[in-house]
Design an enzyme around this catalytic site. Sequence first.
Site, short mmCIF file in Angstrom:
data_model
loop_
_atom_site.label_atom_id
_atom_site.label_comp_id
_atom_site.label_asym_id
_atom_site.label_seq_id
_atom_site.Cartn_x
_atom_site.Cartn_y
_atom_site.Cartn_z
CB CYS A 2 -0.94 0.13 1.14
SG CYS A 2 -1.67 -1.69 1.70
NE ARG A 27 4.94 1.24 -2.04
CZ ARG A 27 6.28 1.17 -1.54
NH1 ARG A 27 7.32 1.82 -2.03
NH2 ARG A 27 6.35 0.28 -0.70
CD1 TRP A 94 -2.26 -4.88 -4.41
CD2 TRP A 94 -1.91 -6.10 -2.50
NE1 TRP A 94 -2.11 -6.11 -4.79
CE2 TRP A 94 -1.88 -7.08 -3.56
CE3 TRP A 94 -1.62 -6.74 -1.14
CZ2 TRP A 94 -1.61 -8.44 -3.47
CZ3 TRP A 94 -1.41 -8.12 -1.21
CH2 TRP A 94 -1.47 -9.08 -2.34
CG ASN A 120 1.49 0.82 3.84
OD1 ASN A 120 0.57 1.08 3.80
ND2 ASN A 120 2.56 1.42 2.99
N GLY A 121 1.14 -2.91 6.20
CA GLY A 121 1.78 -4.05 7.12
C GLY A 121 0.60 -4.90 7.53
CD GLU A 501 11.50 -11.34 -15.82
OE1 GLU A 501 11.13 -11.92 -14.77
OE2 GLU A 501 11.28 -10.06 -15.90
CE LYS A 505 8.03 -8.42 -16.43
NZ LYS A 505 9.13 -8.91 -15.47
CD GLU A 508 4.71 -9.02 -13.97
OE1 GLU A 508 4.43 -8.73 -12.79
OE2 GLU A 508 5.95 -8.89 -14.24
CG HIS A 524 11.35 -35.00 -19.11
ND1 HIS A 524 11.67 -36.23 -19.09
CD2 HIS A 524 12.46 -34.32 -19.43
CE1 HIS A 524 12.89 -36.51 -19.56
NE2 HIS A 524 13.55 -35.19 -19.74
CE LYS A 623 8.58 -1.58 -9.66
NZ LYS A 623 8.77 -2.53 -10.83
O1 M6R Z 1 11.42 -5.15 -5.47
P1 M6R Z 1 11.88 -6.70 -5.44
O2 M6R Z 1 12.84 -6.67 -6.83
O3 M6R Z 1 12.19 -7.19 -4.45
O4 M6R Z 1 10.40 -7.35 -6.17
C1 M6R Z 1 10.63 -8.79 -6.31
C2 M6R Z 1 9.26 -9.08 -7.24
O5 M6R Z 1 8.25 -8.86 -6.47
C3 M6R Z 1 9.24 -8.46 -8.42
O6 M6R Z 1 10.19 -8.77 -9.21
C4 M6R Z 1 7.90 -8.87 -9.35
O7 M6R Z 1 7.88 -10.33 -9.51
C5 M6R Z 1 7.53 -8.09 -10.49
N1 M6R Z 1 6.38 -7.66 -10.66
C6 M6R Z 1 7.68 -8.79 -11.82
O8 M6R Z 1 7.81 -7.98 -12.76
#
Ligand code: M6R
Length: 628
Positions: A2, A27, A94, A120-121, A501, A505, A508, A524, A623
């Site tokens: 958040c 965020r 969030w 937050n938390g 990766e 991408k 997400e 497999h 984020k």
């Molecule tokens: O801030 P961080 O690099 O620790 O974040 C790790 C993951 O949360 C972050 O890479 C997430 O997987 C991204 N949304 C991927 O695009």
Amino acid sequence: MCGIVGYIGENDALPILIDGLKRLEYRGYDSSGIAVCDGDKVFSVKAVGKIAELEKKINEKNPLNPPFEGGQKITLLPKEGEGGFNIGIAHTRWATHGAPTEINAHPHHDCTGKIWLVHNGIIENYQQLKNHLLEKGHKFISETDTEVIAHLLEDLYDDNITETLKKVLKLVKGTYGLVAFHNDEPNKILVAKEGSPLVIGLGENETIIASDVSAILRYTKQVIYLDDGEIAEIKGDGIKIYDANDSEVDKKVNEIEWDMTQAEKQGYPHFMLKEIFEQPETIINSMRGRYIVEEGKAKLGGLDNIADKIRDIEKIIIVACGTAKHAGLVGEYMLEEYAGIPTEIEYASEFRYRQPVIDKKTAVLVLSQSGETADTLAALKEAKGKGVLTLGIVNVVGSSIARETDAGVYNHIGPEIAVASTKAFTSQLTILALLTVLLGRQRNMSLVTGKRIIEELQVLPEKIKKILDTNENIKKISEKYFSMKNFAYLGRKYNNPVAQEGALKLKEISYIHAEGFAGGEMKHGPIAMIDENFPSFFISPRDSVYEKNISNMQEIKARNGKIIAIATEGDEKIKETANDVIYIPKSLEMLTPILASIPLQLFAYHVAVLKGLDVDKPRNLAKSVTVE
Ligand code: M6R
């Protein structure tokens, strides 16, 4: 996850809070709210959805004329003669406890409506505290864990909200970044931190508090980072900060190195596209001053004060989440092949709960763009508890992970705003390559090999520009495939993590099912899924596993699967097997992930745009994942 903004000062709080929320929206963005206090009454508005919805509701409820459109002055200053300051708090949520509804949105307040806070938390013992407060007659409105803090403050209030907060936080278990005020004490705002980031920005006659520096940048670059257990009492005439033992502490004032333009779109339709196109420059920034070509050496200033210790490292465990974990996987291949150091990579969320056997010659390396990921931070603390050397590669200066590690390297790529990480990934790979050279040259790596890696790193930005020039071709390919429901991403060796990766991408930001596999694993099991409607991306540059990749492509083709290949410039042979080809310039095998990931970022971007989705703020995500 958040976002928090708080304000105390001589200016009008509302426009500053709304501006801050917009900058933090990346965020967390399922609901938001504000509360502004004028020493008499509190003006609060909450809304479900984006900040734009909140602005609309402020206009409807705003007692002022003309209506608030963002940017203009709103006069909610303290009444004359009271000598108070304008105070306000704001939050973008969030959801964790309770659905994203207006009632669950922050700020929350006590029964009297005088004590307001944003949080937050997660308060882990909230149910127990809530039961106790319910028995005492407190009336709860929301399903959140946060509301319990407001009622506890009310319950223990002794005419001094600062002292009351100190008592309340002793009863609370869990994590918090917290900003609160009491309407009967309109000359102060309180801030507390435990496991969730908070920064205090020191402006002229005003103080802005935020969970992320991007909400502060416009007003000041002078900041204080709060540490866990600290509580700040901020008044118009000064700040007092207390540690967990209630002793007043002197905090260092830091200067933020980012500027406002870096936090803006600069003509691009989305932050993600801007950040993809920034990569030639961000790679340069990640490398600047960090190598000596003639000596084939890397020099990472952040590791200077532990130079002796890194010479003794016999094993490395890399710990990270999401995209950073994929970068770590490439790092594992680099460090083992070129530095000869046994390396493991692990999800931070797993590492923190199992009992890893770590000896004193092992270093734990954490990778994190935000420096605030809760799982990564907890894993780091677990490693520190075992007394091993901890290192970090982090983008956000002053973040919790950056401060907790023994030593580390900053990415220097400016703020990454889009939820989908792009430039952080390629920067992490660049720094891992430099770290490999540094550690390798201390061991068996020859001058020639060290030089070769550095020379290849130096030409990467130009090669990335060439790939970015093919954006239109990548867009056309995405137009051909965007209606597909499933994708496989395949790669071997250094490009196995790139496949993972690429799939991350796509899923997400476009919500399309996509999986990344090691090329050799397809037969497999996963190959059973392949048919004409299940295309596969193959990351198959001309490298040591090229022929193996071609065989795997044939296996897919034989099952009517469509193939999009990422191949090395000049490779005409691949067209015999692949339906579509995206070319990347030739590079050293260990560095191809930096190039190969860029077309995959662009492909995911175009697919999401074609599907009409919110590229920068995909559903259900945030984020920075600051909860478990
Ligand atoms: O801030 P961080 O690099 O620790 O974040 C790790 C993951 O949360 C972050 O890479 C997430 O997987 C991204 N949304 C991927 O695009």
